[in-house]
Design a protein around this motif. Structure first.
Motif, PDB file in Angstrom:
ATOM      1  N   TYR A   1      36.166  43.579  31.098  1.00 42.80           N
ATOM      2  CA  TYR A   1      35.144  44.405  31.736  1.00 42.80           C
ATOM      3  C   TYR A   1      35.093  44.126  33.233  1.00 42.80           C
ATOM      4  CZ  TYR A   1      30.696  46.739  32.610  1.00 42.80           C
ATOM      5  OH  TYR A   1      29.726  47.574  33.107  1.00 42.80           O
ATOM      6  N   SER A   2      35.252  42.864  33.601  1.00 42.36           N
ATOM      7  CA  SER A   2      35.279  42.503  35.021  1.00 42.36           C
ATOM      8  C   SER A   2      36.448  43.183  35.728  1.00 42.36           C
ATOM      9  CB  SER A   2      35.380  40.985  35.173  1.00 42.36           C
ATOM     10  OG  SER A   2      34.259  40.328  34.618  1.00 42.36           O
ATOM     11  N   ALA A   3      37.606  43.188  35.070  1.00 48.50           N
ATOM     12  CA  ALA A   3      38.769  43.850  35.654  1.00 48.50           C
ATOM     13  C   ALA A   3      38.542  45.360  35.746  1.00 48.50           C
ATOM     14  CB  ALA A   3      40.011  43.544  34.822  1.00 48.50           C
ATOM     15  N   ARG A   4      37.923  45.925  34.722  1.00 47.99           N
ATOM     16  CA  ARG A   4      37.632  47.361  34.700  1.00 47.99           C
ATOM     17  C   ARG A   4      36.710  47.743  35.857  1.00 47.99           C
ATOM     18  NH1 ARG A   4      33.503  50.497  32.135  1.00 47.99           N
ATOM     19  NH2 ARG A   4      34.207  52.435  31.148  1.00 47.99           N
ATOM     20  N   CYS A   5      35.798  46.807  36.216  1.00 44.21           N
ATOM     21  CA  CYS A   5      34.864  47.051  37.317  1.00 44.21           C
ATOM     22  C   CYS A   5      35.462  46.705  38.679  1.00 44.21           C
ATOM     23  CB  CYS A   5      33.587  46.238  37.109  1.00 44.21           C
ATOM     24  SG  CYS A   5      32.622  46.726  35.659  1.00 44.21           S
ATOM     25  N   GLY A   6      36.721  46.254  38.692  1.00 45.42           N
ATOM     26  CA  GLY A   6      37.375  45.909  39.946  1.00 45.42           C
ATOM     27  C   GLY A   6      36.959  44.567  40.510  1.00 45.42           C
ATOM     28  N   LEU A   7      36.392  43.720  39.676  1.00 49.31           N
ATOM     29  CA  LEU A   7      35.911  42.418  40.142  1.00 49.31           C
ATOM     30  C   LEU A   7      36.997  41.354  40.119  1.00 49.31           C
ATOM     31  CD1 LEU A   7      32.514  42.457  38.202  1.00 49.31           C
ATOM     32  CD2 LEU A   7      32.805  42.714  40.680  1.00 49.31           C
ATOM     33  N   MET A   8      37.949  41.480  39.189  1.00 51.08           N
ATOM     34  CA  MET A   8      39.025  40.502  39.092  1.00 51.08           C
ATOM     35  C   MET A   8      40.335  41.230  38.808  1.00 51.08           C
ATOM     36  SD  MET A   8      38.386  38.766  35.292  1.00 51.08           S
ATOM     37  CE  MET A   8      39.681  37.542  35.440  1.00 51.08           C
ATOM     38  N   ARG A   9      41.429  40.558  39.051  1.00 49.11           N
ATOM     39  CA  ARG A   9      42.739  41.171  38.833  1.00 49.11           C
ATOM     40  C   ARG A   9      42.993  41.350  37.342  1.00 49.11           C
ATOM     41  NH1 ARG A   9      47.268  37.746  41.360  1.00 49.11           N
ATOM     42  NH2 ARG A   9      46.281  36.220  39.981  1.00 49.11           N
ATOM     43  N   GLY A  10      43.656  42.424  37.013  1.00 51.10           N
ATOM     44  CA  GLY A  10      44.012  42.668  35.626  1.00 51.10           C
ATOM     45  C   GLY A  10      44.899  41.569  35.061  1.00 51.10           C
TER      46      GLY A  10
END
Length: 369
Positions: free
Chosen positions: A281-290
């Motif tokens: 979810y963090s990656a989906r929100c652009g908060l962390m790298r995939g």
């Protein structure tokens, strides 16, 4: 043996991590054995495996162990169990200056700790955790609680133990599934705040799960040290620092609720899958790298823990899981804070997550893979 101090305002206690601590419990816990008897609340399986060793050590010191047995499983964290235990402790004439011992996993520790928090407005207790999950998590930090029909751990108190003896020998009797469930909490400490620990676990995780003495002691000691630092900073979860320990738990508790808090999904398994979902979810929100989110997924999967929500074959929607989150005890003024990630080792508290967006994300995950 590793000795980790938990330093709180005006008081301190020790967590001792090592092998053979229960066999010498009369010595290890001597300051907390002030009478010729001691009350021990025990998971029936833990007592079957370790009760004789505990009794032998105490009896050699002239102390009579008095046992109260608790059935395994979350069902024992109930109002009825709490009432039975407190009535028994009162019948044993437990005084405020006494210490009750808790032998078992998180269920016994939570139940005993809560009973001791309310008995005569507070008496002492000593944690003797016998599962990896309880050794690295629930036995340290003073959160005690029971479950209610409304949800898990919704009735409880902060009540710190006076001592924690984490005997690594007890882990030898754990089923491998329980060991892996506990490992999820070990991995959590790295993912939320120590990227170097994640690196170490990627190299030594198999040795930890394989019960090799030195790696196992290091993993438990490093986990306890991480929790002790956070608890010392934010004992009652008021500043936000301690909330970081809930990484994976908001998603995980919703999954536990959907599976009826049953053996279909153990708590540690739910936390592991919850960490994967928090990372994605963090990656989906652009908060962390995939790539970092996939590294978390791989670490969970490599430990033999569930890494895909679809594998649970749940007959529910993302909205149903989000509804379970509405009962989360962390809900504040209608807002549910989420622990998300800016990267491995960099967790933070986000108070602006919309549950509708979480529900849509969970629908995607339910249908994927």
């Amino acid at each position: 043996m590793a000795v980790i101090p938990v330093e709180l305002a005006g008081r301190e206690y020790e967590v001792r991590v090592g092998h053979g601590l229960l066999q010498s419990i009369a010595t290890e816990a001597e300051p907390f054995l002030r009478k010729r008897h001691v009350c021990i609340v025990a998971d029936i399986n833990a007592r079957a495996n370790w009760g004789d060793a505990v009794s032998r050590s105490l009896e050699l010191a002239g102390i009579e162990p008095r046992w109260f047995d608790v059935a395994p499983g979350e069902a024992s964290k109930s109002w009825d169990s709490l009432a039975c235990l407190t009535d028994w402790l009162l019948a044993q004439n437990v005084e405020r200056g006494d210490h009750v011992f808790a032998l078992g996993g998180g269920v016994v520790g939570d139940l005993t700790g809560f009973a001791c928090a309310i008995l005569k407005r507070g008496c002492g207790f000593v944690q003797l955790p016998t599962t990896l999950l309880s050794q690295v998590d629930s036995s340290v930090g003073g959160k005690t609680a029971i479950n209610t029909p409304a949800g898990k751990n919704l009735v409880g108190a902060f009540h710190q133990p006076s001592l924690v003896l984490a005997d690594l020998n007890t882990l030898s009797t754990l089923p491998q599934r329980e060991m892996r469930a506990g490992y999820a909490e070990v991995l959590k400490y790295g993912v939320l705040g120590d990227r170097g620990f994640v690196d170490w676990l990627e190299e030594h995780g198999d040795a930890v799960l394989g019960m090799e003495q030195a790696p196992l002691e290091e993993a438990v000691a490093r986990s306890v040290s991480a929790k002790a630092r956070i608890v010392a900073e934010d004992e009652r979860e008021t500043s936000g620092a301690r909330a970081l320990l809930n990484l994976g738990h908001t998603f995980g508790h919703a999954l536990e609720a959907e599976t009826g808090f049953s053996d279909k999904l153990l708590h540690g398994e739910a936390v592991a899958l919850g960490m994967v979902l928090a990372a994605r979810y963090s990656a989906r929100c652009g908060l962390m790298r995939g790539e970092d989110a996939e590294r978390v997924t791989h670490a969970v999967d490599a430990a033999g823990l569930p890494a895909e929500i679809s594998a649970l074959e749940l007959a529910c929607s993302g909205g149903d899981l989000a509804d379970h989150m509405q009962h989360d005890k962390k809900m504040d003024a209608g807002i549910l804070p989420f622990i998300l990630l800016r990267g491995i080792g960099s967790a933070f508290l986000d108070r602006e997550v919309r549950l509708e967006d979480v529900a849509a994300f969970l629908d995607e995950q339910l249908q994927a893979h």
